[in-house]
Design a protein around this motif. Structure first.
Motif, PDB file in Angstrom:
ATOM      1  N   ALA A 161      38.591  39.294  67.374  1.00  0.00           N
ATOM      2  CA  ALA A 161      39.780  39.511  67.823  1.00  0.00           C
ATOM      3  C   ALA A 161      40.912  39.682  66.644  1.00  0.00           C
ATOM      4  O   ALA A 161      41.697  40.566  66.692  1.00  0.00           O
ATOM      5  N   ALA A 162      40.528  38.649  65.523  1.00  0.00           N
ATOM      6  CA  ALA A 162      41.265  38.976  64.332  1.00  0.00           C
ATOM      7  C   ALA A 162      41.158  40.243  63.560  1.00  0.00           C
ATOM      8  O   ALA A 162      42.073  40.998  62.934  1.00  0.00           O
ATOM      9  N   ALA A 163      39.734  40.732  63.172  1.00  0.00           N
ATOM     10  CA  ALA A 163      39.409  41.921  62.669  1.00  0.00           C
ATOM     11  C   ALA A 163      39.894  43.161  63.418  1.00  0.00           C
ATOM     12  O   ALA A 163      40.264  44.309  62.572  1.00  0.00           O
ATOM     13  N   ALA A 164      40.351  43.236  64.614  1.00  0.00           N
ATOM     14  CA  ALA A 164      40.982  44.209  65.494  1.00  0.00           C
ATOM     15  C   ALA A 164      42.408  44.392  65.177  1.00  0.00           C
ATOM     16  O   ALA A 164      42.845  45.426  65.764  1.00  0.00           O
ATOM     17  N   GLN A 165      43.112  43.362  64.676  1.00  0.00           N
ATOM     18  CA  GLN A 165      44.692  43.492  64.459  1.00  0.00           C
ATOM     19  C   GLN A 165      44.922  44.388  63.319  1.00  0.00           C
ATOM     20  O   GLN A 165      43.836  44.626  62.513  1.00  0.00           O
ATOM     21  N   PRO A 166      46.086  44.838  63.307  1.00  0.00           N
ATOM     22  CA  PRO A 166      46.332  45.738  62.094  1.00  0.00           C
ATOM     23  C   PRO A 166      46.453  45.170  60.790  1.00  0.00           C
ATOM     24  O   PRO A 166      46.451  43.815  60.514  1.00  0.00           O
ATOM     25  N   GLU A 167      46.177  46.032  60.006  1.00  0.00           N
ATOM     26  CA  GLU A 167      45.666  45.488  58.449  1.00  0.00           C
ATOM     27  C   GLU A 167      47.053  44.909  57.847  1.00  0.00           C
ATOM     28  O   GLU A 167      48.019  45.382  58.294  1.00  0.00           O
ATOM     29  N   ILE A 168      47.059  44.018  56.897  1.00  0.00           N
ATOM     30  CA  ILE A 168      48.109  43.582  55.959  1.00  0.00           C
ATOM     31  C   ILE A 168      48.577  44.668  55.417  1.00  0.00           C
ATOM     32  O   ILE A 168      47.704  45.088  54.307  1.00  0.00           O
ATOM     33  N   ALA A 169      49.650  45.457  55.392  1.00  0.00           N
ATOM     34  CA  ALA A 169      49.879  46.569  54.594  1.00  0.00           C
ATOM     35  C   ALA A 169      50.295  46.273  53.292  1.00  0.00           C
ATOM     36  O   ALA A 169      50.119  47.193  52.707  1.00  0.00           O
ATOM     37  N   ASP A 170      50.890  45.183  52.943  1.00  0.00           N
ATOM     38  CA  ASP A 170      51.483  45.006  51.608  1.00  0.00           C
ATOM     39  C   ASP A 170      50.698  43.742  50.886  1.00  0.00           C
ATOM     40  O   ASP A 170      50.934  42.748  51.227  1.00  0.00           O
ATOM     41  N   TRP A 171      49.766  43.808  49.945  1.00  0.00           N
ATOM     42  CA  TRP A 171      49.211  42.881  49.326  1.00  0.00           C
ATOM     43  C   TRP A 171      49.860  42.456  47.830  1.00  0.00           C
ATOM     44  O   TRP A 171      49.224  41.971  47.011  1.00  0.00           O
ATOM     45  N   ARG A 172      51.164  42.685  47.662  1.00  0.00           N
ATOM     46  CA  ARG A 172      51.791  42.159  46.618  1.00  0.00           C
ATOM     47  C   ARG A 172      52.541  41.108  46.704  1.00  0.00           C
ATOM     48  O   ARG A 172      53.221  40.681  47.717  1.00  0.00           O
ATOM     49  N   PHE A 173      52.327  39.938  45.884  1.00  0.00           N
ATOM     50  CA  PHE A 173      52.931  38.833  45.901  1.00  0.00           C
ATOM     51  C   PHE A 173      52.721  37.945  44.356  1.00  0.00           C
ATOM     52  O   PHE A 173      51.908  38.484  43.809  1.00  0.00           O
ATOM     53  N   ASP A 174      53.765  37.004  44.245  1.00  0.00           N
ATOM     54  CA  ASP A 174      53.624  36.454  42.962  1.00  0.00           C
ATOM     55  C   ASP A 174      53.368  34.872  43.289  1.00  0.00           C
ATOM     56  O   ASP A 174      53.439  34.545  44.323  1.00  0.00           O
ATOM     57  N   ASP A 220      56.858  26.949  34.704  1.00  0.00           N
ATOM     58  CA  ASP A 220      56.423  27.335  33.485  1.00  0.00           C
ATOM     59  C   ASP A 220      56.230  28.871  33.863  1.00  0.00           C
ATOM     60  O   ASP A 220      55.290  29.341  34.252  1.00  0.00           O
ATOM     61  N   PRO A 221      57.013  29.679  32.975  1.00  0.00           N
ATOM     62  CA  PRO A 221      57.044  31.177  32.984  1.00  0.00           C
ATOM     63  C   PRO A 221      55.385  31.509  32.367  1.00  0.00           C
ATOM     64  O   PRO A 221      55.095  32.844  32.592  1.00  0.00           O
ATOM     65  N   ALA A 222      54.793  30.862  31.703  1.00  0.00           N
ATOM     66  CA  ALA A 222      53.596  31.103  31.097  1.00  0.00           C
ATOM     67  C   ALA A 222      52.504  31.284  32.212  1.00  0.00           C
ATOM     68  O   ALA A 222      51.387  32.169  31.922  1.00  0.00           O
ATOM     69  N   TRP A 223      52.744  30.615  33.281  1.00  0.00           N
ATOM     70  CA  TRP A 223      51.791  30.972  34.304  1.00  0.00           C
ATOM     71  C   TRP A 223      52.155  32.090  35.672  1.00  0.00           C
ATOM     72  O   TRP A 223      53.189  32.272  35.747  1.00  0.00           O
ATOM     73  N   GLU A 224      51.176  32.577  35.586  1.00  0.00           N
ATOM     74  CA  GLU A 224      51.574  33.906  36.723  1.00  0.00           C
ATOM     75  C   GLU A 224      50.274  34.136  37.908  1.00  0.00           C
ATOM     76  O   GLU A 224      49.215  33.622  37.598  1.00  0.00           O
ATOM     77  N   ILE A 225      50.873  34.533  38.872  1.00  0.00           N
ATOM     78  CA  ILE A 225      49.801  35.033  40.061  1.00  0.00           C
ATOM     79  C   ILE A 225      49.706  36.445  40.061  1.00  0.00           C
ATOM     80  O   ILE A 225      50.868  37.179  40.425  1.00  0.00           O
ATOM     81  N   ARG A 226      48.674  37.124  39.976  1.00  0.00           N
ATOM     82  CA  ARG A 226      48.708  38.293  40.071  1.00  0.00           C
ATOM     83  C   ARG A 226      47.839  38.979  41.236  1.00  0.00           C
ATOM     84  O   ARG A 226      46.652  38.199  41.227  1.00  0.00           O
ATOM     85  N   VAL A 227      47.929  39.923  41.918  1.00  0.00           N
ATOM     86  CA  VAL A 227      47.023  40.398  42.960  1.00  0.00           C
ATOM     87  C   VAL A 227      46.545  41.739  42.645  1.00  0.00           C
ATOM     88  O   VAL A 227      47.116  42.567  42.275  1.00  0.00           O
ATOM     89  N   ASP A 228      45.385  41.861  42.508  1.00  0.00           N
ATOM     90  CA  ASP A 228      44.452  43.092  42.269  1.00  0.00           C
ATOM     91  C   ASP A 228      44.685  43.664  41.031  1.00  0.00           C
ATOM     92  O   ASP A 228      44.747  45.122  40.671  1.00  0.00           O
TER      93      ASP A 228
END
Length: 247
Positions: A221-234, A89-97
């Protein structure tokens, strides 16, 4: 004895937090300071703030610690059908930030069973808003027919995500956002979400408690890894769950 922290004081060792026989298991320290810098120090040490309006900032490190493995999110048959409908259904979306502060305020204003008032004070909103502006806190939002109907927010450090709060103004809207977040995190090698405290609702979604020592080892261990660079997703990330085996 709870330690009072002045702005330049380090956190005490988490082992000094109050134990299970106390009135406040996991309570470690108190302060007036809720700067973004203090928050980052806390998260990297497995500590989180939780307090009410009129109280000092209370810092916690619970043992055990409630966590959710994103890959182990419990997607019921009913939720899976909902996710398929959202995908169609196109009426539903996921938006980030799209509007991080609005999500925080919605979490603060949404009534919850057995809870009066909110711990998401103006001070909390300002501090996490600063983290968001620096790319270290994110919101995942469920939208229907152009209206925000659910969502969540949290802090992301390296390959560690610290969940903070969710809200839903439509059935399953927060679960849809969580499913999208978990699918995204699985794709980026994140293996634990910090849920902080045990609740039946979190357990129903697949979260479970682990020993604080194990949680802290993972955080280091996890917090010392590289940041997730791209927080865009749908919403297409929901394909991860939509046609799998129902839990």
């Amino acid at each position: 004895m709870i330690i009072w922290l002045d702005p330049q004081d380090p956190f005490p060792p988490v082992e000094r937090a109050l134990g299970p026989a106390s009135d406040a298991p996991g309570l470690l320290a108190a302060s007036r300071d809720l700067s973004p810098q203090r928050l980052l120090l806390a998260y990297r040490q497995g500590i989180f703030p939780w307090y009410s309006e009129g109280q000092p900032v209370l810092w916690w490190s619970t043992d055990p610690r409630m966590v959710l493995a994103p890959a182990a999110l419990r997607v019921s048959a009913t939720l899976r059908k909902t996710l398929r409908r959202v995908l169609r259904d196109p009426a539903w979306e996921i938006r980030v930030d799209a509007d991080f502060l609005a999500v925080m305020r919605a979490c603060a204003m949404t009534p919850r069973d057995g809870q009066f008032g909110t711990w998401i004070t103006d001070e909390i909103v300002a501090a996490y808003g600063a983290l968001h502006r620096n790319g270290l806190a994110h919101s995942v939002e469920t939208w229907y027919e152009g209206q925000r109907v659910g969502g969540l927010y949290g802090v992301a450090l390296g390959r560690m995500f610290y969940g903070e709060s969710m809200f839903a103004h439509r059935t399953d809207a927060s679960k849809i956002a969580l499913a999208a977040l978990c699918a995204f995190l699985v794709g980026h090698g994140v293996t634990l979400i910090d849920c902080q405290q045990e609740t039946d609702h979190l357990a129903s979604l697949g979260a479970s408690p682990i020993a604080r020592a194990d949680f802290l080892a993972h955080v280091r261990a996890a917090a010392a890894q590289p940041e997730i660079a791209d927080w865009r997703f749908d919403k297409s990330v929901l394909n991860h769950w939509a046609w799998g085996n129902a839990a």
